[in-house]
Scaffold this motif. Structure first.
Motif, mmCIF file in Angstrom:
data_model
loop_
_atom_site.group_PDB
_atom_site.id
_atom_site.type_symbol
_atom_site.label_atom_id
_atom_site.label_comp_id
_atom_site.label_asym_id
_atom_site.label_seq_id
_atom_site.Cartn_x
_atom_site.Cartn_y
_atom_site.Cartn_z
ATOM 1 N N UNK A 29 -0.380 3.760 11.157
ATOM 2 C CA UNK A 29 -1.456 3.417 10.232
ATOM 3 C C UNK A 29 -2.303 4.647 9.893
ATOM 4 N N UNK A 30 -2.554 5.499 10.861
ATOM 5 C CA UNK A 30 -3.291 6.739 10.580
ATOM 6 C C UNK A 30 -2.496 7.611 9.613
ATOM 7 N N UNK A 31 -1.193 7.713 9.826
ATOM 8 C CA UNK A 31 -0.356 8.501 8.913
ATOM 9 C C UNK A 31 -0.355 7.947 7.506
ATOM 10 N N UNK A 32 -0.259 6.624 7.374
ATOM 11 C CA UNK A 32 -0.271 6.021 6.037
ATOM 12 C C UNK A 32 -1.615 6.190 5.341
ATOM 13 N N UNK A 53 7.798 5.142 -8.186
ATOM 14 C CA UNK A 53 7.772 4.632 -9.554
ATOM 15 C C UNK A 53 6.545 5.099 -10.298
ATOM 16 N N UNK A 54 6.381 4.603 -11.539
ATOM 17 C CA UNK A 54 5.271 5.072 -12.369
ATOM 18 C C UNK A 54 3.932 4.527 -11.910
ATOM 19 N N UNK A 55 3.923 3.415 -11.195
ATOM 20 C CA UNK A 55 2.637 2.887 -10.713
ATOM 21 C C UNK A 55 2.115 3.674 -9.525
ATOM 22 N N UNK A 56 2.912 4.570 -9.012
ATOM 23 C CA UNK A 56 2.471 5.377 -7.882
ATOM 24 C C UNK A 56 2.733 4.663 -6.571
ATOM 25 N N UNK A 57 2.232 5.238 -5.532
ATOM 26 C CA UNK A 57 2.483 4.695 -4.204
ATOM 27 C C UNK A 57 1.340 3.815 -3.710
ATOM 28 N N UNK A 109 -0.288 -2.001 0.931
ATOM 29 C CA UNK A 109 0.236 -3.225 1.552
ATOM 30 C C UNK A 109 0.779 -2.944 2.950
ATOM 31 N N UNK A 110 1.451 -1.817 3.112
ATOM 32 C CA UNK A 110 1.957 -1.464 4.435
ATOM 33 C C UNK A 110 0.815 -1.210 5.408
ATOM 34 N N UNK A 111 -0.243 -0.587 4.923
ATOM 35 C CA UNK A 111 -1.418 -0.365 5.767
ATOM 36 C C UNK A 111 -2.065 -1.680 6.157
ATOM 37 N N UNK A 112 -2.125 -2.622 5.243
ATOM 38 C CA UNK A 112 -2.710 -3.928 5.558
ATOM 39 C C UNK A 112 -1.866 -4.672 6.591
ATOM 40 N N UNK A 113 -0.548 -4.585 6.481
ATOM 41 C CA UNK A 113 0.326 -5.239 7.470
ATOM 42 C C UNK A 113 0.157 -4.591 8.837
ATOM 43 N N UNK A 114 0.113 -3.268 8.880
ATOM 44 C CA UNK A 114 -0.059 -2.577 10.161
ATOM 45 C C UNK A 114 -1.433 -2.844 10.768
ATOM 46 N N UNK A 115 -2.460 -2.981 9.929
ATOM 47 C CA UNK A 115 -3.788 -3.317 10.451
ATOM 48 C C UNK A 115 -3.779 -4.709 11.065
#
Length: 134
Positions: free
Chosen positions: A19-22, A47-51, A57-63
């Motif tokens: 989570x710190x890395x993300x 993609x064009x919307x960026x990361x 979302x990955x940070x929210x799941x890890x939190x």
């Protein structure tokens, strides 16, 4: 029980480090302004919307995983069958040993060859004539 606590602790540590890395990989609020004018990386790996969507979302799941493992560690860490809440309550109670009385207590007082201490002064008399008037 110790195996489950160790697994939960490992999950919590891994979730915290990832989570710190993300969080460090995510762009700040001002980074989108540069991409709008063509100086950013609009055609990036995500993609064009960026990361922003993937990383947030990955940070929210890890939190969520981190908080769930923290609650589980707190629950299983306090559910021990030992009596008492602290080490002081579980310590054996022993009475302190009484000090041995010396045979001759007068022999332990150092004399030093000096005169004996003067007696305490007598309490002053409370005569109203001795109190100065203002």
């Amino acid at each position: 029980m110790n195996v489950m606590l160790n697994i939960l602790l490992a999950v919590q540590i891994i979730a915290a480090v990832v989570m710190v890395g993300l969080i460090l990989l995510q762009h700040g609020k001002g980074a989108d302004m540069g991409a709008a004018f063509g100086s950013g990386s609009a055609g990036s790996l995500f993609g064009s919307s960026g990361s922003a969507n993937f990383l947030s979302r990955t940070t929210a799941v890890l939190a969520t995983v981190f908080f769930a493992s923290t609650l589980a560690l707190a629950y299983f860490g306090n559910a021990r069958p030992t009596g008492g809440g602290s080490l002081l309550e579980r310590a054996p109670v022993t009475a302190p040993a009484a000090p041995a009385a010396p045979a001759n207590s007068a022999s332990q007082i150092p004399s030093g060859g000096a005169e004996p201490a003067p007696a305490a002064p007598a309490a002053p008399a409370t005569n109203p004539a001795q109190i100065p008037a203002k």
